[in-house]
Design an enzyme around this catalytic site. Sequence first.
Site, PDB file in Angstrom:
ATOM      1  N   ASP A  14       0.859  -1.179   0.000  1.00  0.00           N
ATOM      2  CA  ASP A  14       0.000   0.000   0.000  1.00  0.00           C
ATOM      3  C   ASP A  14       0.900   1.235   0.000  1.00  0.00           C
ATOM      4  O   ASP A  14       2.112   1.134   0.235  1.00  0.00           O
ATOM      5  CB  ASP A  14      -0.893  -0.036   1.245  1.00  0.00           C
ATOM      6  CG  ASP A  14      -1.822   1.158   1.335  1.00  0.00           C
ATOM      7  OD1 ASP A  14      -2.346   1.570   0.285  1.00  0.00           O
ATOM      8  OD2 ASP A  14      -2.021   1.677   2.437  1.00  0.00           O
ATOM      9  N   THR A  24      -0.261   4.938   1.179  1.00  0.00           N
ATOM     10  CA  THR A  24      -0.502   5.848   2.287  1.00  0.00           C
ATOM     11  C   THR A  24      -0.381   5.123   3.616  1.00  0.00           C
ATOM     12  O   THR A  24      -1.056   4.137   3.862  1.00  0.00           O
ATOM     13  CB  THR A  24      -1.900   6.476   2.162  1.00  0.00           C
ATOM     14  OG1 THR A  24      -2.030   7.076   0.872  1.00  0.00           O
ATOM     15  CG2 THR A  24      -2.106   7.532   3.234  1.00  0.00           C
ATOM     16  N   LYS A  65     -10.773  17.645 -10.495  1.00  0.00           N
ATOM     17  CA  LYS A  65      -9.365  17.897 -10.174  1.00  0.00           C
ATOM     18  C   LYS A  65      -9.098  19.380  -9.908  1.00  0.00           C
ATOM     19  O   LYS A  65      -8.006  19.882 -10.196  1.00  0.00           O
ATOM     20  CB  LYS A  65      -8.451  17.385 -11.297  1.00  0.00           C
ATOM     21  CG  LYS A  65      -8.461  15.874 -11.460  1.00  0.00           C
ATOM     22  CD  LYS A  65      -7.445  15.432 -12.503  1.00  0.00           C
ATOM     23  CE  LYS A  65      -7.347  13.925 -12.560  1.00  0.00           C
ATOM     24  NZ  LYS A  65      -8.604  13.266 -12.909  1.00  0.00           N
ATOM     25  N   LYS A 115      -7.850  26.612  -7.621  1.00  0.00           N
ATOM     26  CA  LYS A 115      -6.607  25.841  -7.560  1.00  0.00           C
ATOM     27  C   LYS A 115      -6.902  24.428  -8.023  1.00  0.00           C
ATOM     28  O   LYS A 115      -8.014  23.909  -7.817  1.00  0.00           O
ATOM     29  CB  LYS A 115      -6.030  25.830  -6.144  1.00  0.00           C
ATOM     30  CG  LYS A 115      -6.906  25.107  -5.119  1.00  0.00           C
ATOM     31  CD  LYS A 115      -6.292  25.174  -3.733  1.00  0.00           C
ATOM     32  CE  LYS A 115      -7.180  24.470  -2.704  1.00  0.00           C
ATOM     33  NZ  LYS A 115      -6.687  24.609  -1.328  1.00  0.00           N
ATOM     34  N   ASP A 164      -1.338  -0.956   6.069  1.00  0.00           N
ATOM     35  CA  ASP A 164      -1.575  -0.472   7.431  1.00  0.00           C
ATOM     36  C   ASP A 164      -3.050  -0.286   7.759  1.00  0.00           C
ATOM     37  O   ASP A 164      -3.385   0.004   8.902  1.00  0.00           O
ATOM     38  CB  ASP A 164      -0.866   0.866   7.641  1.00  0.00           C
ATOM     39  CG  ASP A 164      -1.518   1.985   6.857  1.00  0.00           C
ATOM     40  OD1 ASP A 164      -1.697   3.084   7.397  1.00  0.00           O
ATOM     41  OD2 ASP A 164      -1.843   1.776   5.667  1.00  0.00           O
ATOM     42  N   ARG A 193      31.909 -36.637   2.560  1.00  0.00           N
ATOM     43  CA  ARG A 193      31.210 -35.346   2.490  1.00  0.00           C
ATOM     44  C   ARG A 193      32.159 -34.196   2.796  1.00  0.00           C
ATOM     45  O   ARG A 193      32.068 -33.121   2.196  1.00  0.00           O
ATOM     46  CB  ARG A 193      30.036 -35.334   3.466  1.00  0.00           C
ATOM     47  CG  ARG A 193      29.219 -34.040   3.435  1.00  0.00           C
ATOM     48  CD  ARG A 193      28.650 -33.788   2.045  1.00  0.00           C
ATOM     49  NE  ARG A 193      28.064 -32.466   1.888  1.00  0.00           N
ATOM     50  CZ  ARG A 193      26.770 -32.207   2.059  1.00  0.00           C
ATOM     51  NH1 ARG A 193      25.943 -33.177   2.399  1.00  0.00           N
ATOM     52  NH2 ARG A 193      26.325 -30.981   1.880  1.00  0.00           N
TER      53      ARG A 193
END
Length: 1477
Positions: free
Chosen positions: A580, A582, A759, A777, A1044, A1307
């Site tokens: 994830d 964030t 947006k 903005k 989280d 061995r």
Amino acid sequence: MEELKPEQSDPINPDRVSATKGNSYNSETTSKSTVSSAVNGLINNRPEYLQEIYDNIPRTIYFNYDLPDDMKDPSGHPIISYPRNKIRTTKYTPLSFLPKNIIFQFTNIANFYFLVLVILGAFQIFGVASPGLAAVPLIVIVCITAFKDALEDYRRGTSDSELNNSPIHLLSGTHNPNVLTTEVGPWRRFKKACTRGTFATFRAFKKCGVFICGNKKKKQEYIRQQVQEEEYALHRVSTVHSEYSYQSQPEPRLSLDSRRSMQSGRSRHRPTVALPNSLLNPVLKKENENVGDDKRPSFKNRRWKDVNVGDIIRIRANEEVPADVIILSTSDPEGNCFVETKNLDGETNLKTRNVLKCGGTNNLKHSDDLGDTKFWVECDAPNPSLYTFRGTIHYENYDGSGNLVNPDEKEAITPDNVLLRGCMLRNTKWVIGLVVYTGPESKIMLNSGITPTKKSRISKELNLSVIINFLLLFILCFISGLINGLFYRRTDNSRAYFDFQPFGGTPAINGVLAFFVTLIIYQALVPISLYISVEIIKTLQAFFIYSDLKMYYEKLDFPCIPKSWNISDDLGQIEYIFSDKTGTLTQNVMEFKKCSIGGKSYGLAYTEAKQGLDKRNGLDTVAEMNKWKKRISDDKQEMVELLTKYSSNDQLREENVTFVSSEYVKDTMMEDSSRKEINERFMTALALCHTVVTEVSETDPGYRNFKAESPDESALVSVARDLGIVFKERLRKSVIIDIYGEELTYELLDIIPFTSARKRMSCILRAPDGRVIVYTKGADNVIFQRLDPHNNSNDVISKTALHLEDYATEGLRTLCITEKEVDYDYYKAWSARYGEANACIDDNRDELISKVEDEIESNLILLGGTAIEDRLQEGVPSSIAILAQAGIKLWVLTGDRIETAINIGFSCNLLENEMKLLVVRPEENDLENVAYVDALITGYLKDHFGIDTSDPASIPPLVEAAQKDHSAPNPNFAVIIDGAALHLVFQDLVELEDESVKALKDKFLLLGKQCKSVICCRVSPSQKAEVVKLVKDSLQVMTLAIGDGANDVAMIQAANVGVGIAGEEGRQAVMSSDYALGQFRYLTRLLLVHGRWSYKRLAEMVPCFFYKNVVFTLTCFWYGIFNNFDGSYLYEYTYLIFYNLAFTSLPVIVLAVLDQDVSDTISLLVPQLYRSGILGLEWSQYKFAWYMLDGLYQSVISFFFPYLLYLVSFQNPQGTTIDHRFWIGVVAISISVTACNIYVLLQQRRWDWLTLLIDGISILLVYFWTGVWSANVTAAGEFFRAGAQTLGTLAVWCCIFIGVLVCVLPRFIYDFLFRNFKPKDIDIIRERARMGEYDDYPEGYDPTDAEDVERHRLLTEIIDHDPKMLEQLQNEEKQAQEKPEELDHNPLARTFNTIKKRATIQRSRRNTVRSRKNTINDQFHRPIDINLLRQQMIQRGEYQTARTSLERINTTHELPGLTQAETLIQYHTRNSMTLNR
């Protein structure tokens, strides 16, 4: 939206249900209810056909109505049963634990095999001396495993119980006809009693543990917790008095008589007037006037699990929403509320939700008003879609005089009117809502899935090894039974004279009996002790992970917590990580870093993206960071001094300043500055264009904190505050700001809110001088299309575009700021049209609104742009880089927008400037066009990677080839895909005619595998899980998911390993994870250190365990050759028990717990060592077979060397014969135990005193036991004095020595030759470590820890450049420790002590763009060559690009998060051409 229409006006018409079958609410339910069906089927245990009906019938909920007859059974009870709001993430219940856990354990083929042997041993005919003792190992392992599973599940159950018992205000005093809560059946009462008994038992054990073993602090904490629980139990039954009183001040205390007259003691209030278009029903209100207050509805404290469908609840500020509810009323006069959806989509920014128009505080002011309402709701059936909700509320509408206007008034219910479970209410005192979905049917739970039972890969492959051993065991037993049966067919031998009576009547029966007798003798070939040892090993590995202080997060007091102990070896084989964004990669803390105002750039910053770019270009990032740190620190100090000198700002706090630019202060505060006006206009726009509210700080009473819908917005308002233009307060229709000490009030006329589609956002205000200003903005690509083509300077536009491009390259989030003056009369006309568009109920309502919004948000004047950094967690870029070197691929799955994800991709170096971004998203006008997405992916594969997938038959071979390919992907490409495209990828494509399109899922998988980075944006929790399952199942690789929030639970459970980040807000992911961490960077250590160690240790331990048992078991087989496999033992019976229990168990356990091929520091410095786990080089069936052959060889030596020694009978020095079978067994087991323990020691890479001690004790133990046990005549029987007689003979010791040497030597020679002449990577690194190449790095050094990196750098510089200074500082420190009071007077010693103990580094992520003064272009409207301007600005020092050249980032689509100057200029040019026409 189509609505359900009753055949008559009566909303409770019995025929209503039949009218719902054609309803369009569920046109999408079929595709969305896959998860719902699975969960609901488990909820109510309905047959499949009934479940399908349930999933496709719209839900109807009645309040203050009786249910229609067709929704009730003959007893009058509801036909449909809804699940309770109680959730359960545990695997077991108290009733199901024993049967379910035991069944699960005995699905393990080895456990079932041992159970069969225990049952056989109970029959005397098979010759088991002590059947009870033989059953002990199986009982122990089953009990240990059950205890571990119970403990893990109890922790989950405790978390569930805490959540289910969370308090909520539930409306009581009204009847809920939708559910039956009064009758509790005997089965449920029994289950509840079992649950209470189980928890009581665990609490009793916990209490005993605390008071017997706990310290004083633990005891106090336990007592405090018990007191809190008791207080809550007393409080929860009390009535919660209504707070929606008309009076703003609390009512005065009433006299005793007054309280008696009011019956319930409720506060008095004015009666609410029933308004038109309101849920408040005047008829009901009149009927209820005479009802006593004690019988009127009121809110009471109840638990989450008490909430049912159809209940009305009240959620208070900062409380989590317990179920999916429709908003009926809020404390806000405007009917708004703010919620944080972090648990749903990972975003911590606040989102606005609205009350239904028929509700709200104008209509529902008091708790008893709810009793005067009657309505019914119809909505979608439960489905996992987080972003859709369709419903209608029906109520009786009366006019102001109380006359019925419409008996079936309707109002549409949209997603904006719904709060989902898991949301957190913010900045709103309270919300009242109607519960529609509860518990497992809530959207968040439908996206979570069922808690899976996970087994590690080695454990799964171990079953194949066990099956191979079973085959070998069957062959040995078959041979033994066959030979024994043939032996009994012969009558010409001494058996006929000395064998009194065979157990079997025929040779065949004797052969069968011999088969089972030898099955018991050879049972060690499939050792149950292996499983006991594995459980012990994994428990200890989990403890070491928990105890690692390098993974302890001090801020939250949170260590790494292993919650699933049995998959630690999987941590060493992870190839894909799904993360994830964030809260996992980022802190979700926004800091304003840079801005471009009027074509000039301000701000100093050194970002993570710039740091990664410098690192790739070969620069010393530590030196660069220190250089920038000093430059930024000096500039900040100068800036703060200037701000303090020239402005009176009581809100300025130096520690909170993130925007550093003394040049801005000089340009703005100086009276003769030419840039003063434009800079102040820009900052004023930031202080006014927002929806922020303020609240007084608890720690600093004179300081006001900002609460915003998004952290970006808060950062924008904060920077204006720091620079002297302070947003002070928001009133209902005005905004108050303070400009350099002068308070100004702006009238707030309108707000056009931000949406993901628009947006942008706009605020329309009237200034104190009467001007009407539109401040807008938004995203740069959106704003540039709306700029005025005549009144904007091309020079400013071009330079701003270049600055924004550069900011985006540094990983900063960019926005454009504009303004526009309009005439007040024009605004009033526009406002009327805007109101009409919002009130419209036609299908084209959204288009009308968008058209009116575009009208006022056009011809804007560009003020500048902003650059905000989304702060990464500490060490994220370095962690990702190290994981990539280890061969691990990282995919980011986020609910954020594309532009946000791209910015973070650059910040954490997932995306690089040299990459080409392959964008996969559907057509804007046709979101369901699967063919378009298929064509995109097919084209990318063919054009960029030469993979032709046009032929469907070629795809399965490509997927098979991809399964075998573990190489690094192409570093020049990255995939960006959004949730809409993933919806098409994962939908059922069976019905499509085109066979190529049906393979879309596999094509997406192939594309993702070819690219270095994959970022999935706007994905739902269920889509995250689908992506994880696709990669895990199709590529057959090991996957890890880390997140989280509750929105990450589904993918955490879908992955092989799930990791939860313990966020500061909510730990839903931790509850469902296998491992819980405090920060993302700890994942590097968890995988590369503990994961690799666990995998290598277990991969060596398992074959060693089989090997040593083969050695022991086959000696019994070789002995059987000489006694016709009659079932007699070569060894005294205690050897059979203690061989695995005591003689050889500890060395392999020590190997699997303590072995380290290299240290943890080298594991992190050379992450390429991890690739052996991805490739599966440490464990394979080939390795298992090799060890088995070695065991076969050594078993021959262990038996036939003693056999040859006894071939001719002889006497020992005391003159006694020692040719008894048990005497031979003493020599054979001595060789076996000694050789096996030495063999295991040779496979161990790290020898220390503890390892050698344990191996030595294990070897000596067999000799000690032989002497001690054979000395007791009563216990030993025929074994009496065997130890003294055999071990007292020199020839026996010679035989043991030579036998052990011959066993181990082959061995040893093999390993010696290969490690010296054909070494592996680990052998080379070990040799380099012995040569001192890594001696400069201290023990425990972590390259992801900034403190460790800085400490190492400083100490290395001191050692390399001034060794005498180091010696001097060490002496000074030693003296200071002896005389602490002198420490404060010695700066050198104090500095050195700081370096050694706490050399921290402030990773400021700041880069520089310090431009010289710009001049306005004389030719205002002249077009500008953007490339020429870029070069000129670089030469003049006005444009210090983050890139080292002018190469461009290449992408297949125009992306909002990928700012490029040319694209922005094209937007503006197209807008100019359109307007000119």
